[in-house]
Design an enzyme around this catalytic site. Structure first.
Site, mmCIF file in Angstrom:
data_model
loop_
_atom_site.group_PDB
_atom_site.id
_atom_site.type_symbol
_atom_site.label_atom_id
_atom_site.label_comp_id
_atom_site.label_asym_id
_atom_site.label_seq_id
_atom_site.Cartn_x
_atom_site.Cartn_y
_atom_site.Cartn_z
ATOM 1 N N LYS A 134 21.599 8.444 44.322
ATOM 2 C CA LYS A 134 22.451 8.782 43.174
ATOM 3 C C LYS A 134 23.900 8.499 43.559
ATOM 4 C CE LYS A 134 22.939 12.861 40.113
ATOM 5 N NZ LYS A 134 22.427 14.244 39.906
ATOM 6 N N SER B 218 20.292 14.834 35.593
ATOM 7 C CA SER B 218 21.299 13.800 35.725
ATOM 8 C C SER B 218 20.953 12.719 36.729
ATOM 9 C CB SER B 218 22.640 14.417 36.112
ATOM 10 O OG SER B 218 22.553 15.087 37.365
ATOM 11 N N SER C 215 18.365 18.746 37.654
ATOM 12 C CA SER C 215 18.692 17.315 37.644
ATOM 13 C C SER C 215 17.851 16.456 38.566
ATOM 14 C CB SER C 215 20.176 17.115 37.965
ATOM 15 O OG SER C 215 20.963 17.461 36.851
#
Lengths: 460, 74
Positions: free
Chosen positions: A78, A154, A178
């Site tokens: 990420k 996310s 997330s």
């Protein structure tokens, strides 16, 4: 690509170690697939450094030098994890002006030390504030199983990259769900370990009281292997535990394990597919007893107050000076969070302790608790509301309905994928007492061995 | 909360009920933010949502002896 053509991380490492393929061939294939993909998973691709690392791995193998357990395995993170020499975007336009990171995040460094090869950084909701990975600056990352739908967030890029078979292993972060939400919607395994278990040093935080990091993969073995090498004390993260790490055992022997189903809050507002997935997992694990985590709806609210307060405080200077550079999907929520009175925040923190104590007591009588990960399979990208139990609900916040109360008190949770033929994947959360990730691996291995959970590469 | 009527678009300045618009506008100044008028409605809407979310947490009685954990240990 065919399902059989995509190896897991462990299978890849074994094939390289045994000389059936080379790290360079594996990394080249991954880079080619990333290049050819139209899923918008990656915001940065590190082709030259990845190929150089692969060449070094192959040289070591031919020279008979020792190889790490993940030698030659391509991975990606990420884009809130620091990568030396790369600007850490955290999904924002604002952070583009920052200087490149000077060193790798601890988690990145530990995976590299185990031999894994970093191939790039992955898309996310801006500053991790979202469950959808629809980003104004970098675009949406659609669901590999149906590109008209969201990948979840996310850490959507992290889940989608694994589901699409671009890389077998990725890292994400989880403040309210997330890791678990995108893992469920993309049909992969996603581990949110115990709060403080894995170092967050070098990860751009969102709400420090609740932030965790963890891995995504398509097998329990890959998740366990990544977890094992990511463990360890780290003075760079003040909440990182100095407890000794564990060596996960993947026996799948659940005899004697007390497994129950979360009732109350966790049994509300599900779609039939999700209810069916939970039932299938519960049946396979012999779970018939229901347990109540008391006041879980309030826990979800308190988690929101802490997240909004801490996130807004973290970004206050940027809200003051660069407001129009925020993603409009996060801007108004960050602003609203800045106006939360301190007494609300402190009440939420005190309630957190109360709730923790209740759930600690509950774990005297149970070892693993089951709950859905999301109320529904992946919604459409443009979808704003959904009907559940006769009520109209906002899609985006509701995706965290079952995940938020658990990260609130730092419990270790593994979202396992359930895929019914012809339907979109969904996830079931396996929840254990703090620091008992081993029970998650045992239960998940049993499910995987029974064929109840599986993570097929999306056929696109 | 005292209403600052000069900045308030609300019609009824004598109402004792909480005025979210005024609160958000005043807080915007206190925190040295600059929110364009066309974006104010979205912020107010979001803060109203926060109020709704906060209420059950605020309503929950906790003993004086229950303190938050300075270092959170799960």
């Amino acid at each position: 690509m065919s399902e059989a053509s995509v190896l897991t991380a462990s299978q890849t490492a074994t094939a390289i170690r045994q000389g059936e393929t080379t790290a360079q061939a594996v990394v080249k294939t991954a880079l080619d697939q990333i290049q050819a993909s139209n899923l918008n998973c990656f915001t940065t691709v590190l082709a030259s450094s990845a190929l150089a690392a692969a060449a070094e791995t192959d040289r070591k193998r031919l020279a008979g030098e020792s190889l790490g357990p993940l030698a030659g395995v391509p991975f990606a993170v990420k884009n809130l994890f620091d990568i030396a020499g790369t600007v850490t975007l955290a999904g924002s336009k604002i952070n583009r002006a920052n200087p490149p990171a000077t060193e790798d995040a601890t988690a990145v460094a530990r995976l590299k030390a185990a031999g894994a090869i970093l191939v790039g950084a992955l898309n996310m909701d801006e500053y991790a504030y979202g469950f959808v990975t629809v980003n104004e600056h970098y675009g949406a990352t659609p669901n590999p199983h149906d590109p008209t739908r969201i990948s979840g967030g996310s850490s959507g890029g992290s889940a989608a990259a694994v589901a699409a078979g671009l890389v077998p292993l990725t890292l994400g972060s989880d403040t309210n769900g997330s890791i678990r939400v995108p893992a469920a919607l993309c049909g992969v395994y996603g581990l949110k370990p115990t709060y403080g278990r894995l170092s967050r040093a070098g990860a751009f935080l969102f709400s420090s009281s609740l932030d965790h990091i963890g891995p995504f993969g398509r097998s329990v073995e890959d998740i366990a292997q990544a977890f094992q090498v990511l463990q360890g004390a780290d003075h760079r993260d003040p909440i990182c535990s100095d407890r000794p790490g564990i060596a996960p055992v993947l026996s799948g022997e659940i005899g004697g394990m007390r497994i129950a189903i979360a009732a109350g809050h966790f049994a509300q507002t599900t779609t039939p597919t999700v209810a069916q997935a939970l039932e299938k997992v519960a049946d396979a694990l012999g779970a018939t007893r229901n347990v109540i985590l008391p006041e879980s709806a309030r826990a979800r609210s308190a988690a929101y107050l802490i997240t909004a307060s801490e996130g807004s405080q973290l970004h206050l200077a940027r809200l003051q000076t660069q407001l129009q550079d925020f993603d409009s999907a996060t801007r108004d929520r960050f602003l609203a969070g800045a106006f939360i009175p301190s007494s609300w925040y402190i009440q939420a923190q005190r309630f957190r302790r109360w709730y923790r104590d209740q759930v600690r007591d509950l774990f005297q009588t149970v070892d693993v608790i089951l709950a859905p990960t999301t109320p529904c399979p992946a919604p459409l990208i443009e979808q704003t509301t959904m009907e559940l139990d006769g009520q109209t609900m906002l899609v985006r916040p509701h995706l965290g309905f079952y995940t938020q109360p658990l990260s609130f008190i730092g419990l270790p949770v593994l979202s396992v994928p359930v895929c019914f033929p012809g339907e979109l994947p969904v996830g079931v959360q396996l929840i254990a007492r703090p620091y008992d990730e081993q029970s998650l691996f045992t239960a998940a291995t049993a499910l995987e061995q029974a064929g109840v959970t599986r993570s097929p590469v999306a056929a696109i | 909360m005292t209403h600052q009527s000069a900045d308030s678009p609300a019609e009824n300045h004598s109402a004792p009920t909480f005025d979210t618009v005024v609160y958000v506008q005043q807080s915007t100044q206190l925190l040295q933010l600059s929110i364009p008028p066309e974006q104010m409605a979205g912020v107010v809407e979001n803060f109203e949502r926060v109020q709704t979310i906060a209420q059950p947490v605020l309503d929950f009685p906790l003993p004086d002896t229950l303190e938050a954990l300075p270092t959170f240990e799960p």
